[in-house]
Design a protein around this motif. Structure first.
Motif, PDB file in Angstrom:
ATOM      1  N   SER A   1       0.809  -1.215   0.000  1.00 30.24           N
ATOM      2  CA  SER A   1       0.000   0.000   0.000  1.00 30.24           C
ATOM      3  C   SER A   1       0.847   1.271   0.000  1.00 30.24           C
ATOM      4  CB  SER A   1      -0.953   0.006   1.196  1.00 30.24           C
ATOM      5  OG  SER A   1      -0.231  -0.169   2.403  1.00 30.24           O
ATOM      6  N   GLU A   2       1.966   1.264   0.731  1.00 29.35           N
ATOM      7  CA  GLU A   2       2.809   2.460   0.798  1.00 29.35           C
ATOM      8  C   GLU A   2       3.981   2.399  -0.170  1.00 29.35           C
ATOM      9  OE1 GLU A   2       1.964   5.074   2.510  1.00 29.35           O
ATOM     10  OE2 GLU A   2       0.187   4.012   3.229  1.00 29.35           O
ATOM     11  N   LEU A   3       4.319   1.203  -0.654  1.00 23.60           N
ATOM     12  CA  LEU A   3       5.476   1.032  -1.519  1.00 23.60           C
ATOM     13  C   LEU A   3       5.118   1.421  -2.952  1.00 23.60           C
ATOM     14  CD1 LEU A   3       8.404   0.053  -1.498  1.00 23.60           C
ATOM     15  CD2 LEU A   3       7.569  -2.215  -2.075  1.00 23.60           C
ATOM     16  N   LYS A   4       5.870   2.367  -3.511  1.00 25.51           N
ATOM     17  CA  LYS A   4       5.569   2.829  -4.864  1.00 25.51           C
ATOM     18  C   LYS A   4       6.692   2.562  -5.851  1.00 25.51           C
ATOM     19  CE  LYS A   4       2.283   6.437  -3.571  1.00 25.51           C
ATOM     20  NZ  LYS A   4       1.916   7.867  -3.717  1.00 25.51           N
ATOM     21  N   ALA A   5       7.953   2.729  -5.403  1.00 30.13           N
ATOM     22  CA  ALA A   5       9.077   2.603  -6.334  1.00 30.13           C
ATOM     23  C   ALA A   5      10.304   2.088  -5.604  1.00 30.13           C
ATOM     24  CB  ALA A   5       9.371   3.944  -6.989  1.00 30.13           C
ATOM     25  N   GLY A   6      11.287   1.634  -6.377  1.00 28.90           N
ATOM     26  CA  GLY A   6      12.525   1.130  -5.796  1.00 28.90           C
ATOM     27  C   GLY A   6      13.419   0.565  -6.878  1.00 28.90           C
ATOM     28  N   ASP A   7      14.475  -0.144  -6.463  1.00 26.90           N
ATOM     29  CA  ASP A   7      15.436  -0.717  -7.402  1.00 26.90           C
ATOM     30  C   ASP A   7      15.207  -2.211  -7.580  1.00 26.90           C
ATOM     31  OD1 ASP A   7      16.681   1.680  -7.851  1.00 26.90           O
ATOM     32  OD2 ASP A   7      18.220   1.385  -6.330  1.00 26.90           O
ATOM     33  N   ALA A   8      15.177  -2.649  -8.822  1.00 28.45           N
ATOM     34  CA  ALA A   8      15.140  -4.075  -9.145  1.00 28.45           C
ATOM     35  C   ALA A   8      16.570  -4.506  -9.441  1.00 28.45           C
ATOM     36  CB  ALA A   8      14.240  -4.333 -10.351  1.00 28.45           C
ATOM     37  N   VAL A   9      17.048  -5.541  -8.738  1.00 31.69           N
ATOM     38  CA  VAL A   9      18.444  -5.948  -8.845  1.00 31.69           C
ATOM     39  C   VAL A   9      18.581  -7.181  -9.741  1.00 31.69           C
ATOM     40  CG1 VAL A   9      18.961  -5.037  -6.552  1.00 31.69           C
ATOM     41  CG2 VAL A   9      18.298  -7.441  -6.789  1.00 31.69           C
ATOM     42  N   PRO A  10      19.748  -7.368 -10.374  1.00 31.10           N
ATOM     43  CA  PRO A  10      19.998  -8.600 -11.115  1.00 31.10           C
ATOM     44  C   PRO A  10      19.975  -9.797 -10.162  1.00 31.10           C
ATOM     45  CG  PRO A  10      21.610  -6.913 -11.683  1.00 31.10           C
ATOM     46  CD  PRO A  10      20.870  -6.413 -10.492  1.00 31.10           C
ATOM     47  N   ALA A  11      19.372 -10.890 -10.583  1.00 28.07           N
ATOM     48  CA  ALA A  11      19.250 -12.066  -9.714  1.00 28.07           C
ATOM     49  C   ALA A  11      19.144 -13.329 -10.567  1.00 28.07           C
ATOM     50  CB  ALA A  11      18.027 -11.938  -8.811  1.00 28.07           C
ATOM     51  N   TRP A  12      19.391 -14.454  -9.926  1.00 31.63           N
ATOM     52  CA  TRP A  12      19.136 -15.748 -10.546  1.00 31.63           C
ATOM     53  C   TRP A  12      17.803 -16.263 -10.025  1.00 31.63           C
ATOM     54  CZ3 TRP A  12      21.893 -16.833 -14.592  1.00 31.63           C
ATOM     55  CH2 TRP A  12      23.222 -16.421 -14.678  1.00 31.63           C
ATOM     56  N   LYS A  13      16.885 -16.559 -10.937  1.00 32.68           N
ATOM     57  CA  LYS A  13      15.599 -17.146 -10.572  1.00 32.68           C
ATOM     58  C   LYS A  13      15.740 -18.662 -10.659  1.00 32.68           C
ATOM     59  CE  LYS A  13      10.729 -17.403 -11.973  1.00 32.68           C
ATOM     60  NZ  LYS A  13       9.721 -16.985 -12.980  1.00 32.68           N
ATOM     61  N   VAL A  14      15.555 -19.324  -9.526  1.00 32.42           N
ATOM     62  CA  VAL A  14      15.698 -20.789  -9.464  1.00 32.42           C
ATOM     63  C   VAL A  14      14.323 -21.383  -9.222  1.00 32.42           C
ATOM     64  CG1 VAL A  14      16.840 -22.724  -8.332  1.00 32.42           C
ATOM     65  CG2 VAL A  14      18.013 -20.505  -8.505  1.00 32.42           C
ATOM     66  N   GLN A  15      13.849 -22.149 -10.196  1.00 38.84           N
ATOM     67  CA  GLN A  15      12.514 -22.745 -10.114  1.00 38.84           C
ATOM     68  C   GLN A  15      12.623 -24.250  -9.932  1.00 38.84           C
ATOM     69  OE1 GLN A  15       9.566 -21.159 -12.874  1.00 38.84           O
ATOM     70  NE2 GLN A  15       8.820 -23.232 -13.262  1.00 38.84           N
ATOM     71  N   PHE A  16      11.824 -24.786  -9.010  1.00 39.66           N
ATOM     72  CA  PHE A  16      11.815 -26.215  -8.718  1.00 39.66           C
ATOM     73  C   PHE A  16      10.596 -26.877  -9.361  1.00 39.66           C
ATOM     74  CE2 PHE A  16      14.334 -24.143  -5.531  1.00 39.66           C
ATOM     75  CZ  PHE A  16      15.361 -25.015  -5.239  1.00 39.66           C
ATOM     76  N   THR A  17      10.667 -28.183  -9.531  1.00 44.20           N
ATOM     77  CA  THR A  17       9.601 -28.901 -10.228  1.00 44.20           C
ATOM     78  C   THR A  17       8.262 -28.820  -9.499  1.00 44.20           C
ATOM     79  OG1 THR A  17      10.358 -30.945  -9.151  1.00 44.20           O
ATOM     80  CG2 THR A  17      11.126 -30.534 -11.406  1.00 44.20           C
ATOM     81  N   ASP A  18       8.276 -28.561  -8.185  1.00 44.63           N
ATOM     82  CA  ASP A  18       7.021 -28.476  -7.430  1.00 44.63           C
ATOM     83  C   ASP A  18       6.455 -27.058  -7.429  1.00 44.63           C
ATOM     84  OD1 ASP A  18       8.756 -27.161  -5.755  1.00 44.63           O
ATOM     85  OD2 ASP A  18       8.204 -28.265  -3.949  1.00 44.63           O
ATOM     86  N   GLY A  19       7.093 -26.134  -8.181  1.00 52.24           N
ATOM     87  CA  GLY A  19       6.596 -24.767  -8.263  1.00 52.24           C
ATOM     88  C   GLY A  19       7.289 -23.780  -7.336  1.00 52.24           C
ATOM     89  N   THR A  20       8.093 -24.295  -6.407  1.00 52.38           N
ATOM     90  CA  THR A  20       8.841 -23.409  -5.510  1.00 52.38           C
ATOM     91  C   THR A  20       9.811 -22.546  -6.321  1.00 52.38           C
ATOM     92  OG1 THR A  20       8.725 -25.011  -3.701  1.00 52.38           O
ATOM     93  CG2 THR A  20      10.441 -23.325  -3.531  1.00 52.38           C
ATOM     94  N   ILE A  21       9.928 -21.276  -5.957  1.00 50.47           N
ATOM     95  CA  ILE A  21      10.847 -20.359  -6.635  1.00 50.47           C
ATOM     96  C   ILE A  21      11.685 -19.616  -5.608  1.00 50.47           C
ATOM     97  CG2 ILE A  21      11.025 -18.287  -8.074  1.00 50.47           C
ATOM     98  CD1 ILE A  21       8.459 -19.120  -9.475  1.00 50.47           C
ATOM     99  N   LYS A  22      13.001 -19.559  -5.862  1.00 56.10           N
ATOM    100  CA  LYS A  22      13.915 -18.806  -5.025  1.00 56.10           C
ATOM    101  C   LYS A  22      14.690 -17.809  -5.895  1.00 56.10           C
ATOM    102  CE  LYS A  22      12.871 -21.055  -1.263  1.00 56.10           C
ATOM    103  NZ  LYS A  22      12.129 -20.382  -0.173  1.00 56.10           N
ATOM    104  N   TYR A  23      14.942 -16.625  -5.338  1.00 59.61           N
ATOM    105  CA  TYR A  23      15.700 -15.588  -6.044  1.00 59.61           C
ATOM    106  C   TYR A  23      17.031 -15.393  -5.336  1.00 59.61           C
ATOM    107  CZ  TYR A  23      11.180 -14.705  -8.183  1.00 59.61           C
ATOM    108  OH  TYR A  23       9.987 -14.846  -8.855  1.00 59.61           O
ATOM    109  N   LEU A  24      18.117 -15.532  -6.074  1.00 57.19           N
ATOM    110  CA  LEU A  24      19.464 -15.435  -5.510  1.00 57.19           C
ATOM    111  C   LEU A  24      20.142 -14.189  -6.058  1.00 57.19           C
ATOM    112  CD1 LEU A  24      20.470 -19.187  -6.031  1.00 57.19           C
ATOM    113  CD2 LEU A  24      19.336 -18.168  -4.041  1.00 57.19           C
ATOM    114  N   TYR A  25      20.505 -13.256  -5.154  1.00 60.93           N
ATOM    115  CA  TYR A  25      21.105 -12.003  -5.582  1.00 60.93           C
ATOM    116  C   TYR A  25      22.056 -11.508  -4.512  1.00 60.93           C
ATOM    117  CZ  TYR A  25      17.271 -10.319  -2.619  1.00 60.93           C
ATOM    118  OH  TYR A  25      16.392 -10.121  -1.563  1.00 60.93           O
ATOM    119  N   GLU A  26      22.856 -10.490  -4.865  1.00 67.12           N
ATOM    120  CA  GLU A  26      23.841  -9.932  -3.939  1.00 67.12           C
ATOM    121  C   GLU A  26      23.206  -8.796  -3.148  1.00 67.12           C
ATOM    122  OE1 GLU A  26      26.679 -11.652  -3.861  1.00 67.12           O
ATOM    123  OE2 GLU A  26      25.729 -12.802  -5.460  1.00 67.12           O
ATOM    124  N   GLU A  27      23.435  -8.793  -1.854  1.00 68.46           N
ATOM    125  CA  GLU A  27      22.820  -7.759  -1.001  1.00 68.46           C
ATOM    126  C   GLU A  27      23.857  -6.717  -0.612  1.00 68.46           C
ATOM    127  OE1 GLU A  27      20.202  -9.224   2.060  1.00 68.46           O
ATOM    128  OE2 GLU A  27      20.208 -11.222   1.145  1.00 68.46           O
TER     129      GLU A  27
END
Length: 284
Positions: free
Chosen positions: A258-284
């Protein structure tokens, strides 16, 4: 002034600067080599927690920038009425409008259709008739594509990332694209029954600009090692690994925007599993 002495000082200073730059670059290269893991090593280490691979591990790590993004908003009554008019056939939208202050939403609803704008950003459409005719053959991708075009959503700015069938129900998911790279979490979900769209959701991010990225994304092999400390992935199989932009949303629930409007999208690796689980791996 002793120009000969000044010249020697300038040459010395120039050498010091160049040596410093060389040491910095060498140090970066050494650190890069220190964390490059082989495919065999990452596969072996993840096998210890029963994580298998059903896909290849990307060998290249494209150099992409940060993206400044913002949520697509319907923040005025005119914008709300305009988008509702794209979906509903009612001639008097104000007559069928209801405001839910607790959910921070506005709902347009009659006997046949329902359209909701949640927190001014997410839109949800439902065909309440449900189309209970006998099952029929249809092309779900064409039905979804025609529906999106009809509602004014361009084909060039999204990509189908999931198609799931369950008896006579087909669900298609689309993700925002920026120069051929997907932008998470920005999505459209289309649900079709008997060749007719019965449900639709859209939560969209628009790109403001590309920004310089001072944090280098590690190779997929190194990033995958982060899974060793992630809960809930034991005994799973990795089905897909791809580069993406990821808008973190401050690690908040995706619906708490509701309050979040804008920000930075970072490069990441999207890791998808066969059961539908998804994890995003990126540098913080």
């Amino acid at each position: 002034m002793d120009w000969s002495k000044a010249k020697r000082i300038m040459i010395f200073a120039f050498l010091v600067v160049n040596i410093s730059l060389l040491l910095i670059m060498t140090s970066k290269n050494i650190r890069a080599k220190d964390y490059i893991t082989s495919k065999e090593d990452v596969i072996e280490r993840l096998e210890k927690i029963n994580v298998d691979f059903k896909t290849e591990i990307p060998e290249k790590t494209p150099n992409i920038e940060l993206l400044e993004v913002e949520y697509e908003e319907y923040d005025t009554i005119n914008k709300k009425l305009d988008i509702a008019n794209e979906f509903l056939s009612s001639s008097d939208l104000l007559q069928i409008a209801n405001i839910d202050n607790e959910k921070d939403s506005i709902i347009f609803e009659d006997d046949k259709e329902k359209f909701e704008i949640l927190k001014g950003k997410k839109i949800i459409y439902e065909d309440k008739t449900r189309n209970n005719n006998s099952p029929m053959e249809f092309d779900p991708e064409k039905v979804a594509s025609d529906f999106l075009k009809e509602k004014g959503f361009e084909n060039s700015d999204h990509k189908m990332t999931k198609l799931k069938k369950n008896n006579d129900i087909v669900e298609l998911n689309y993700t925002k694209l920026h120069i051929n790279t997907i932008l998470e979490k920005s999505y459209m979900k289309v649900i079709i029954k008997n060749g007719k769209v019965i449900s639709f959701e859209r939560l969209w991010l628009n790109v403001i600009e590309e920004k310089e990225n001072n944090i280098e994304l590690r190779p997929a092999t190194d990033s995958l090692l982060k899974l060793l400390s992630v809960e809930g992935i034991r005994d799973k199989t990795i089905d897909k690994i791809e580069l993406c932009y990821y808008f973190d949303s401050n690690d908040a629930d995706i619906f708490d925007f509701s309050e979040l409007k804008a920000g930075d999208a970072v490069p990441a690796w999207k890791v998808q599993f066969t059961d539908g689980t998804i994890k995003y791996l990126y540098e913080e």
